[in-house]
Scaffold this motif. Structure first.
Motif, short mmCIF file in Angstrom:
data_model
loop_
_atom_site.label_atom_id
_atom_site.label_comp_id
_atom_site.label_asym_id
_atom_site.label_seq_id
_atom_site.Cartn_x
_atom_site.Cartn_y
_atom_site.Cartn_z
N MET A 115 40.15 15.97 -78.51
CA MET A 115 41.59 15.88 -78.39
C MET A 115 42.23 16.36 -79.69
O MET A 115 41.73 16.10 -80.77
N ALA A 116 43.36 17.03 -79.58
CA ALA A 116 44.07 17.54 -80.74
C ALA A 116 44.77 16.39 -81.48
O ALA A 116 45.07 15.35 -80.90
N GLU B 194 54.34 21.49 -82.01
CA GLU B 194 53.07 21.78 -81.34
C GLU B 194 53.11 23.12 -80.60
O GLU B 194 52.10 23.59 -80.12
N TRP C 290 54.69 23.63 -77.78
CA TRP C 290 54.70 23.38 -76.34
C TRP C 290 55.99 23.87 -75.69
O TRP C 290 56.03 24.09 -74.48
N THR D 4 49.67 8.73 -78.50
CA THR D 4 49.26 9.98 -77.88
C THR D 4 50.38 10.49 -76.99
O THR D 4 50.93 9.75 -76.17
N ALA E 48 51.59 13.49 -74.23
CA ALA E 48 51.05 14.46 -73.27
C ALA E 48 52.18 15.19 -72.57
O ALA E 48 53.23 14.61 -72.28
N GLY F 188 49.53 19.10 -69.21
CA GLY F 188 48.09 19.17 -69.36
C GLY F 188 47.59 19.21 -70.80
O GLY F 188 46.40 19.32 -71.04
N GLN F 189 48.48 19.11 -71.75
CA GLN F 189 48.12 19.10 -73.17
C GLN F 189 48.33 17.70 -73.72
O GLN F 189 49.23 16.99 -73.31
N ARG F 190 47.48 17.31 -74.68
CA ARG F 190 47.57 15.99 -75.29
C ARG F 190 47.39 16.13 -76.79
O ARG F 190 46.59 16.93 -77.25
N VAL F 191 48.11 15.30 -77.54
CA VAL F 191 47.94 15.28 -78.98
C VAL F 191 48.10 13.83 -79.45
O VAL F 191 48.96 13.10 -78.96
#
Length: 70
Positions: free
Chosen positions: A1-2, A21, A23, A58, A60, A63-66
């Motif tokens: 995970m980022a 990020e 996004w 976290t 999200a 579909g991306q998570r950081v």
């Protein structure tokens, strides 16, 4: 995970995190995305644009998570 490092800061605003990020392309896009309920913090939909994201949380989107770290 980022991960996203806060460095010297205590938190990051949710709309700023989306931009940092990469996004979203702009602050307006970040705010619209958050308003639409498309972003989660720790698994819960977050609609506050200036929500303070703290270390250990976290985020999200699409579909991306950081995970935010100090």
């Amino acid at each position: 995970m980022a991960t996203f490092s806060l460095g010297k800061h205590a938190h990051v605003d949710l709309c700023d995190l989306l931009k940092l990020e990469g996004w979203v392309e702009s602050g307006a896009a970040a705010k619209g995305t958050i308003d639409a309920g498309l972003v989660t913090v720790d698994g819960q939909v977050e609609t506050r644009k200036r929500c303070k994201v703290l270390p250990g949380q976290t985020v999200a989107f699409a579909g991306q998570r950081v995970t935010v770290v100090q």
